[in-house]
Design an enzyme around this catalytic site. Structure first.
Site, PDB file in Angstrom:
ATOM      1  N   ASP A   1      49.219  82.605  43.795  1.00  0.00           N
ATOM      2  CA  ASP A   1      48.097  82.829  42.814  1.00  0.00           C
ATOM      3  C   ASP A   1      47.175  83.799  42.801  1.00  0.00           C
ATOM      4  O   ASP A   1      46.304  84.072  42.119  1.00  0.00           O
ATOM      5  CB  ASP A   1      47.303  81.305  42.596  1.00  0.00           C
ATOM      6  CG  ASP A   1      46.661  80.911  43.972  1.00  0.00           C
ATOM      7  OD1 ASP A   1      47.511  80.643  44.792  1.00  0.00           O
ATOM      8  OD2 ASP A   1      45.357  80.758  43.917  1.00  0.00           O
TER       9      ASP A   1
ATOM     10  N   ASP B   1      41.134  88.736  44.151  1.00  0.00           N
ATOM     11  CA  ASP B   1      40.507  87.461  45.062  1.00  0.00           C
ATOM     12  C   ASP B   1      40.035  87.775  46.169  1.00  0.00           C
ATOM     13  O   ASP B   1      40.851  87.176  47.161  1.00  0.00           O
ATOM     14  CB  ASP B   1      41.564  86.312  44.540  1.00  0.00           C
ATOM     15  CG  ASP B   1      41.347  85.486  43.233  1.00  0.00           C
ATOM     16  OD1 ASP B   1      40.474  85.950  42.480  1.00  0.00           O
ATOM     17  OD2 ASP B   1      42.076  84.649  42.829  1.00  0.00           O
TER      18      ASP B   1
HETATM   19  P1  AMP Z   1      41.114  80.732  45.520  1.00  0.00           P
HETATM   20  O1  AMP Z   1      42.238  80.680  46.602  1.00  0.00           O
HETATM   21  O2  AMP Z   1      39.811  80.884  46.324  1.00  0.00           O
HETATM   22  O3  AMP Z   1      41.354  81.979  44.870  1.00  0.00           O
HETATM   23  O4  AMP Z   1      41.114  79.809  44.765  1.00  0.00           O
HETATM   24  C1  AMP Z   1      42.122  78.708  44.458  1.00  0.00           C
HETATM   25  C2  AMP Z   1      41.943  77.744  43.324  1.00  0.00           C
HETATM   26  O5  AMP Z   1      40.596  76.880  43.652  1.00  0.00           O
HETATM   27  C3  AMP Z   1      41.775  78.384  42.049  1.00  0.00           C
HETATM   28  O6  AMP Z   1      42.497  77.382  41.160  1.00  0.00           O
HETATM   29  C4  AMP Z   1      40.216  78.256  41.847  1.00  0.00           C
HETATM   30  O7  AMP Z   1      40.045  78.356  40.461  1.00  0.00           O
HETATM   31  C5  AMP Z   1      39.863  77.080  42.625  1.00  0.00           C
HETATM   32  N1  AMP Z   1      38.655  76.899  42.908  1.00  0.00           N
HETATM   33  C6  AMP Z   1      38.174  77.690  44.253  1.00  0.00           C
HETATM   34  N2  AMP Z   1      36.780  77.318  44.248  1.00  0.00           N
HETATM   35  C7  AMP Z   1      36.413  76.458  43.230  1.00  0.00           C
HETATM   36  C8  AMP Z   1      35.101  75.940  42.984  1.00  0.00           C
HETATM   37  N3  AMP Z   1      34.024  75.983  43.640  1.00  0.00           N
HETATM   38  N4  AMP Z   1      34.929  74.874  41.823  1.00  0.00           N
HETATM   39  C9  AMP Z   1      36.093  74.983  41.242  1.00  0.00           C
HETATM   40  N5  AMP Z   1      37.551  75.332  41.525  1.00  0.00           N
HETATM   41  C10 AMP Z   1      37.544  76.097  42.589  1.00  0.00           C
HETATM   42 MG    MG Z   2      42.236  82.995  43.755  1.00  0.00          MG
END
Ligand code: AMP
Ligand code: MG
Length: 487
Positions: free
Chosen positions: A254, A264
């Site tokens: 992702d 990201d």
């Molecule tokens: P990442 O690996 O940080 O890009 O995020 C992985 C998933 O977790 C994605 O679907 C993000 O939208 C979700 N996500 C990360 N941090 C948060 C947060 N504080 N609140 C809601 N969703 C989050």
């Molecule tokens: Mg992400």
């Protein structure tokens, strides 16, 4: 919206219109006390914003997504993804929103996207928020990558919200406004593939082709050509990461774009001493996303993309798999060719220089760098000085310089071009200790160290007086370094 100077801004809703199954209409959360921390004025101008009025209270509301031009349809995007190898069928924008697309001054469509804008239906257990530190971190690292010529999402602004965010402690909250050529991910295709809806899969692929690879429409098998174009973009991107010593830290599917832009920025970091096993991220316990593993992981992620696209390659499943495997086989060759060409440039050699000699030269050099735990970035810059005749700065980095002295003589006989080296070997990267220092000060209300760091890394190849400490390796007292997702 009342910000007159932005009245010409109209966010397109192409993604939301063409792929409604992947778009949940949603609104950004109000911010109690918005305060601008950083604005990327050159980028704002490229996008057609008026920088001055973006700094007004109305402008900040626009950057936060809370007051938008009428007709704007912000959406949270759905996607799936393999996180550390395990599949999650529903990730999506848990705390992010796509405001829509804008045409930039070069005629390219750009997504305007918010991170930290509140909970969405994809938030699961998360609070939907982001803290100042990680958003400024994404800002400075993404802008540094862009300045080094590495494809990346860009950062338009960070606005403090005035809302505290609970992490290990209570931290000040912020929203990052970011810009990219799209937010399509490998995980977007995985999400759709799991729905078993071939029409939607085709629409998503057509959307990706139109936005990123219109040339493949002419191909005999356009969807296979789409896959091959993504593969080339990712192989090139990964090679560039390796050449500058960038460790993404969380290469889940992702977090890999279809465009081939770096996206990201979480627990990412630049390598200090050269060691392929380097891992900085505290959540990467097994070292899956270690520096030296990145090419293998990129290829693994592309295999997941191929699986998602299989129904479009050929109506016969077996034949589809064979086509995918053949295309995937090109990754290694493409990655290696880009990496070796880049390494020749780093060594001041012509790209047409003989591969075999360049390979033996780099193999020997990397063994020396690793054995003596040499700072990767400053070494290559010092090597530029050696190309100009003064080997001392590079020589003095080694505790046991005899083998290096032999190597350097062999290399200098090839007449390396120091100017070519200085155009590709950065003096200034967002060094881990400097990033931490700048973010800690910013959280305490002092943005000066952040501005200085940003000034250093956004002109990375241009050595300037007054910036000496930005070019130096971390002090001994710093480390072992650990990064945290810190989301
Ligand atoms: P990442 O690996 O940080 O890009 O995020 C992985 C998933 O977790 C994605 O679907 C993000 O939208 C979700 N996500 C990360 N941090 C948060 C947060 N504080 N609140 C809601 N969703 C989050
Ligand atoms: Mg992400």
């Amino acid at each position: 919206m009342t910000a007159d100077a932005q009245s010409s801004i109209i966010f397109g809703g192409q993604f939301a219109r063409e792929l409604p199954e992947l778009a949940v209409h949603w609104q950004a959360e109000e911010a109690p006390d918005p305060r601008l921390l950083v604005l990327n004025e050159p980028l704002a101008e490229i996008l057609g914003f008026n920088s001055e009025s973006l700094q007004s209270p109305e402008g900040l509301q626009l950057l936060l997504g809370t007051v938008l031009p009428s007709g704007t349809t912000p959406v949270a995007q759905g996607y799936a993804g393999h996180q550390f190898g395990s599949y999650s069928p529903r990730l999506g924008d848990g705390r992010a929103l796509l405001l829509g697309e804008l045409m930039d001054s070069a005629g390219n469509l750009r997504d305007i996207h918010l991170k930290g804008s509140g909970r969405t239906p994809f938030a699961r257990g998360g609070d939907g928020l982001a803290a100042i530190g990680p958003m400024l971190r994404e800002y400075v690292v993404s802008e540094a990558m862009h300045a080094m010529g590495i494809p990346s999402t860009r950062s338009l602004a960070v606005v403090a919200t005035g809302r505290p965010v609970r992490r290990e402690a209570l931290l000040p909250g912020a929203v990052l406004t970011r810009v990219s050529s799209s937010h399509l991910r490998v995980g977007s295709f995985q999400y759709v593939r799991a729905m078993n809806n071939e029409d939607l899969l085709r629409r998503l692929a057509d959307h990706a082709i139109e936005r990123h690879y219109p040339q493949v429409m002419e191909a005999e098998n356009p969807y296979l050509a789409l896959f091959e174009a993504v593969l080339t973009a990712q192989a090139t991107l990964t090679a560039h990461w390796m050449l500058v010593g960038f460790i993404h830290g969380v290469m889940n599917t992702d977090n890999m774009t279809i465009s081939g832009e770096t996206i990201d920025y979480g627990p990412c970091a630049f390598i200090e001493v050269f060691d392929p096993a380097t891992v900085y991220s505290s959540i990467d316990e097994s070292g899956r996303y270690a520096y030296g593993n990145q090419p293998i992981v990129a290829q693994w992620n592309l295999a997941r993309l191929a699986e998602a696209l299989l129904p479009l390659f050929h109506e016969n499943q077996e034949h589809s798999v064979a086509l995918a495997q053949e295309s995937l086989g090109a990754f290694h060759t493409q990655y290696s060719a880009t990496w070796l060409a880049g390494m020749k440039t780093k060594l001041g050699l012509d790209e047409r220089f003989e591969d075999e000699i360049a390979t033996s030269l780099t193999d020997e050099l990397f063994a020396l760098l690793q054995a003596d735990r040499i700072d990767y970035t400053s070494f290559f810059r010092n090597l530029g000085t050696a190309a100009r005749g003064d080997t001392e700065p590079a020589h003095s980095m080694f505790s046991d310089p005899a083998a290096f002295d032999t190597w350097v003589e062999r290399w200098r006989a090839l007449e390396p071009d120091a100017n070519r080296m200085d155009r590709t070997n950065p003096v200034y990267i967002p060094r881990n200790h400097l990033v931490e220092e700048a973010l800690a000060a910013a959280v305490d209300g002092d943005l000066e160290p952040f501005s200085q760091l940003l000034a250093a890394v956004t002109a990375p190849f241009e050595q300037r007086p007054g910036f000496e400490r930005y070019a130096a390796a971390a002090p001994e007292s710093f480390g072992p370094y650990r990064t945290f997702c810190g989301t």
